[in-house]
Design a protein around this motif. Structure first.
Motif, mmCIF file in Angstrom:
data_model
loop_
_atom_site.group_PDB
_atom_site.id
_atom_site.type_symbol
_atom_site.label_atom_id
_atom_site.label_comp_id
_atom_site.label_asym_id
_atom_site.label_seq_id
_atom_site.Cartn_x
_atom_site.Cartn_y
_atom_site.Cartn_z
ATOM 1 N N VAL A 155 45.782 -12.276 95.491
ATOM 2 C CA VAL A 155 46.030 -13.155 96.647
ATOM 3 C C VAL A 155 47.233 -14.056 96.376
ATOM 4 O O VAL A 155 48.108 -14.210 97.237
ATOM 5 C CB VAL A 155 44.766 -13.975 97.004
ATOM 6 C CG1 VAL A 155 45.092 -15.082 97.992
ATOM 7 C CG2 VAL A 155 43.676 -13.063 97.551
ATOM 8 N N VAL A 156 47.304 -14.629 95.192
ATOM 9 C CA VAL A 156 48.428 -15.514 94.847
ATOM 10 C C VAL A 156 49.741 -14.745 94.905
ATOM 11 O O VAL A 156 50.738 -15.224 95.460
ATOM 12 C CB VAL A 156 48.214 -16.153 93.447
ATOM 13 C CG1 VAL A 156 49.483 -16.816 92.943
ATOM 14 C CG2 VAL A 156 47.076 -17.158 93.490
ATOM 15 N N ILE A 157 49.765 -13.535 94.358
ATOM 16 C CA ILE A 157 50.996 -12.739 94.388
ATOM 17 C C ILE A 157 51.368 -12.362 95.825
ATOM 18 O O ILE A 157 52.538 -12.448 96.212
ATOM 19 C CB ILE A 157 50.865 -11.475 93.508
ATOM 20 C CG1 ILE A 157 50.772 -11.875 92.033
ATOM 21 C CG2 ILE A 157 52.060 -10.542 93.721
ATOM 22 C CD1 ILE A 157 50.496 -10.723 91.087
ATOM 23 N N LEU A 158 50.382 -11.972 96.634
ATOM 24 C CA LEU A 158 50.666 -11.631 98.031
ATOM 25 C C LEU A 158 51.204 -12.829 98.803
ATOM 26 O O LEU A 158 52.153 -12.702 99.581
ATOM 27 C CB LEU A 158 49.419 -11.073 98.718
ATOM 28 C CG LEU A 158 49.088 -9.625 98.387
ATOM 29 C CD1 LEU A 158 47.701 -9.256 98.905
ATOM 30 C CD2 LEU A 158 50.144 -8.685 98.965
ATOM 31 N N LEU A 159 50.618 -13.994 98.598
ATOM 32 C CA LEU A 159 51.117 -15.202 99.266
ATOM 33 C C LEU A 159 52.553 -15.490 98.856
ATOM 34 O O LEU A 159 53.382 -15.881 99.682
ATOM 35 C CB LEU A 159 50.214 -16.405 98.951
ATOM 36 C CG LEU A 159 48.816 -16.380 99.577
ATOM 37 C CD1 LEU A 159 47.976 -17.537 99.054
ATOM 38 C CD2 LEU A 159 48.892 -16.400 101.094
ATOM 39 N N ASP A 160 52.861 -15.263 97.597
ATOM 40 C CA ASP A 160 54.219 -15.464 97.108
ATOM 41 C C ASP A 160 55.170 -14.417 97.687
ATOM 42 O O ASP A 160 56.288 -14.740 98.086
ATOM 43 C CB ASP A 160 54.224 -15.422 95.576
ATOM 44 C CG ASP A 160 55.587 -15.739 94.993
ATOM 45 O OD1 ASP A 160 56.153 -16.783 95.370
ATOM 46 O OD2 ASP A 160 56.074 -14.948 94.174
ATOM 47 N N MET A 161 54.710 -13.162 97.756
ATOM 48 C CA MET A 161 55.559 -12.090 98.296
ATOM 49 C C MET A 161 55.947 -12.356 99.746
ATOM 50 O O MET A 161 57.074 -12.079 100.160
ATOM 51 C CB MET A 161 54.834 -10.746 98.219
ATOM 52 C CG MET A 161 54.853 -10.100 96.865
ATOM 53 S SD MET A 161 53.922 -8.556 96.842
ATOM 54 C CE MET A 161 54.990 -7.497 97.814
#
Length: 173
Positions: A155-161
């Motif tokens: 989730v953190v990586i997707l939000l950053d992407m």
């Protein structure tokens, strides 16, 4: 490990690799992550009670009779050979991206299974000895915690992407 942990591990591996590739188009990202998703559950086709085994009952049963569970379909050397043989066969860019995603998903599956008590036969077919680098029991509370951590990181990586928020910087801007 259960399928939820494997899927989240495969997605994490796919997201991480995607973040390392600068300016990858959305279509390529989707194909790569789709491949990682499929690859993350594929090795368990040799077990009839697995997620993929239940979806492919006849195939799974035949594979289990021929190869058994956590042998041929959980052998990193076999996949290394297959990857080397298959990668040169594809000219189409999207097929190549998908195949790379599948093999990354398979690798994530094998690494996660190495964390279990049962371990993995890393040198099969030359040796049946299983190696374990962890003591996680499948469907245990520890595995649930690991799966939860993988979900949170995804989730953190997707939000950053998607540039929604950035706790950490994984993507190139």
């Amino acid at each position: 490990m259960n399928y939820k942990t494997h899927i989240n591990g495969g997605i994490l591996a796919g997201l991480y690799m995607n973040c390392q590739m600068i300016h990858m188009p959305f279509s390529s990202t989707a194909i790569f992550l789709g491949g990682a998703f499929v690859g993350s559950i594929f090795p368990d086709i040799d077990h009839g009670n697995s997620y993929i085994g239940k979806k492919t009952k006849g195939v799974s049963k035949a594979i289990n009779k021929l190869a058994g569970h956590r042998k041929l379909f959980h052998a990193p050397l076999v996949y290394l050979f297959l990857y080397s043989a298959v990668i040169g066969m594809f000219i189409n860019k999207f097929m190549l991206i998908g195949i790379k995603g599948v093999f990354l998903g398979i690798l994530s599956h094998l690494v996660l299974d190495s964390l279990t008590v049962g371990g993995l036969p890393w040198f099969y077919p030359f040796s049946k000895k299983r190696f374990s680098i962890g003591m996680i029991k499948t469907n245990s509370k520890i595995e649930d915690i690991l799966c939860g951590m993988l979900i949170c990181i995804n989730v953190v990586i997707l939000l950053d992407m998607f540039h929604i928020t950035s706790i950490f910087t994984f993507t190139h801007r």
